[in-house]
Design a protein around this motif. Sequence first.
Motif, PDB file in Angstrom:
ATOM      1  N   UNK A   4     -84.590-125.162  31.702  1.00  0.00           N
ATOM      2  CA  UNK A   4     -84.549-125.347  33.156  1.00  0.00           C
ATOM      3  C   UNK A   4     -85.678-124.601  33.877  1.00  0.00           C
ATOM      4  N   UNK A   5     -86.521-123.900  33.144  1.00  0.00           N
ATOM      5  CA  UNK A   5     -87.534-123.049  33.764  1.00  0.00           C
ATOM      6  C   UNK A   5     -88.526-123.861  34.593  1.00  0.00           C
ATOM      7  N   UNK A   6     -89.004-124.951  34.075  1.00  0.00           N
ATOM      8  CA  UNK A   6     -90.047-125.699  34.763  1.00  0.00           C
ATOM      9  C   UNK A   6     -89.517-126.835  35.632  1.00  0.00           C
ATOM     10  N   UNK A   7     -88.203-126.967  35.727  1.00  0.00           N
ATOM     11  CA  UNK A   7     -87.627-127.955  36.639  1.00  0.00           C
ATOM     12  C   UNK A   7     -87.683-127.430  38.062  1.00  0.00           C
ATOM     13  N   UNK A   8     -87.704-128.330  39.010  1.00  0.00           N
ATOM     14  CA  UNK A   8     -87.747-127.940  40.418  1.00  0.00           C
ATOM     15  C   UNK A   8     -86.342-127.540  40.873  1.00  0.00           C
ATOM     16  N   UNK A   9     -86.232-126.350  41.489  1.00  0.00           N
ATOM     17  CA  UNK A   9     -84.964-125.855  42.028  1.00  0.00           C
ATOM     18  C   UNK A   9     -85.188-125.479  43.493  1.00  0.00           C
ATOM     19  N   UNK A  10     -84.218-125.795  44.329  1.00  0.00           N
ATOM     20  CA  UNK A  10     -84.362-125.446  45.742  1.00  0.00           C
ATOM     21  C   UNK A  10     -83.714-124.090  46.027  1.00  0.00           C
ATOM     22  N   UNK A  34     -68.331-123.553  28.124  1.00  0.00           N
ATOM     23  CA  UNK A  34     -68.872-122.901  26.932  1.00  0.00           C
ATOM     24  C   UNK A  34     -70.327-123.314  26.690  1.00  0.00           C
ATOM     25  N   UNK A  35     -70.913-124.059  27.608  1.00  0.00           N
ATOM     26  CA  UNK A  35     -72.311-124.489  27.492  1.00  0.00           C
ATOM     27  C   UNK A  35     -73.224-123.280  27.659  1.00  0.00           C
ATOM     28  N   UNK A  36     -74.348-123.277  26.967  1.00  0.00           N
ATOM     29  CA  UNK A  36     -75.268-122.141  27.101  1.00  0.00           C
ATOM     30  C   UNK A  36     -75.833-122.038  28.522  1.00  0.00           C
ATOM     31  N   UNK A  37     -76.126-120.832  28.922  1.00  0.00           N
ATOM     32  CA  UNK A  37     -76.637-120.553  30.269  1.00  0.00           C
ATOM     33  C   UNK A  37     -78.135-120.841  30.306  1.00  0.00           C
ATOM     34  N   UNK A  38     -78.610-121.355  31.423  1.00  0.00           N
ATOM     35  CA  UNK A  38     -80.039-121.643  31.614  1.00  0.00           C
ATOM     36  C   UNK A  38     -80.605-120.658  32.636  1.00  0.00           C
ATOM     37  N   UNK A  39     -81.224-119.558  32.181  1.00  0.00           N
ATOM     38  CA  UNK A  39     -81.701-118.515  33.107  1.00  0.00           C
ATOM     39  C   UNK A  39     -83.073-118.818  33.703  1.00  0.00           C
ATOM     40  N   UNK A  40     -83.169-119.808  34.556  1.00  0.00           N
ATOM     41  CA  UNK A  40     -84.455-120.209  35.114  1.00  0.00           C
ATOM     42  C   UNK A  40     -84.979-119.227  36.158  1.00  0.00           C
ATOM     43  N   UNK A  41     -84.094-118.579  36.876  1.00  0.00           N
ATOM     44  CA  UNK A  41     -84.543-117.667  37.932  1.00  0.00           C
ATOM     45  C   UNK A  41     -85.210-116.423  37.344  1.00  0.00           C
ATOM     46  N   UNK A  42     -84.714-115.958  36.202  1.00  0.00           N
ATOM     47  CA  UNK A  42     -85.270-114.766  35.565  1.00  0.00           C
ATOM     48  C   UNK A  42     -86.740-114.963  35.204  1.00  0.00           C
ATOM     49  N   UNK A  43     -87.080-116.135  34.688  1.00  0.00           N
ATOM     50  CA  UNK A  43     -88.467-116.375  34.284  1.00  0.00           C
ATOM     51  C   UNK A  43     -89.395-116.422  35.485  1.00  0.00           C
ATOM     52  N   UNK A  44     -88.893-116.900  36.604  1.00  0.00           N
ATOM     53  CA  UNK A  44     -89.732-116.936  37.811  1.00  0.00           C
ATOM     54  C   UNK A  44     -89.944-115.548  38.383  1.00  0.00           C
ATOM     55  N   UNK A  45     -88.914-114.715  38.316  1.00  0.00           N
ATOM     56  CA  UNK A  45     -89.064-113.327  38.777  1.00  0.00           C
ATOM     57  C   UNK A  45     -90.046-112.594  37.871  1.00  0.00           C
ATOM     58  N   UNK A  46     -89.924-112.780  36.559  1.00  0.00           N
ATOM     59  CA  UNK A  46     -90.842-112.146  35.616  1.00  0.00           C
ATOM     60  C   UNK A  46     -92.270-112.633  35.838  1.00  0.00           C
TER      61      UNK A  46
END
Length: 89
Positions: A4-10, A34-46
């Motif tokens: 989900x890192x490179x998908x567009x999020x509002x 039980x689906x795995x978590x998609x930490x997209x916000x963390x990568x943008x902060x980093x």
Amino acid sequence: MFSEVFKRHDKDEADALFIVGTKTTTPSLSAVSSAPVKPWLFSRVLALLGLSFGLLTLLFLVFHSDKAVPGMVFIGSLAVPFSLAIMFF
């Protein structure tokens, strides 16, 4: 994990990540996915903190500005721990 890192999020999606733990947002144990978590916000902060560190390093190396060193120390020591705190949150 990082699909989900490179998908567009509002902004509303980012706000929804931080509005957790209240009575209206805490699901029952049977409703927890039980689906795995998609930490997209963390990568943008980093990435943002890494870019800031890179620009401060460039400022120090190109212009020989000693005033950039405290900023490099602060941003450099903050980037990974703050990003990981966002990921685990």
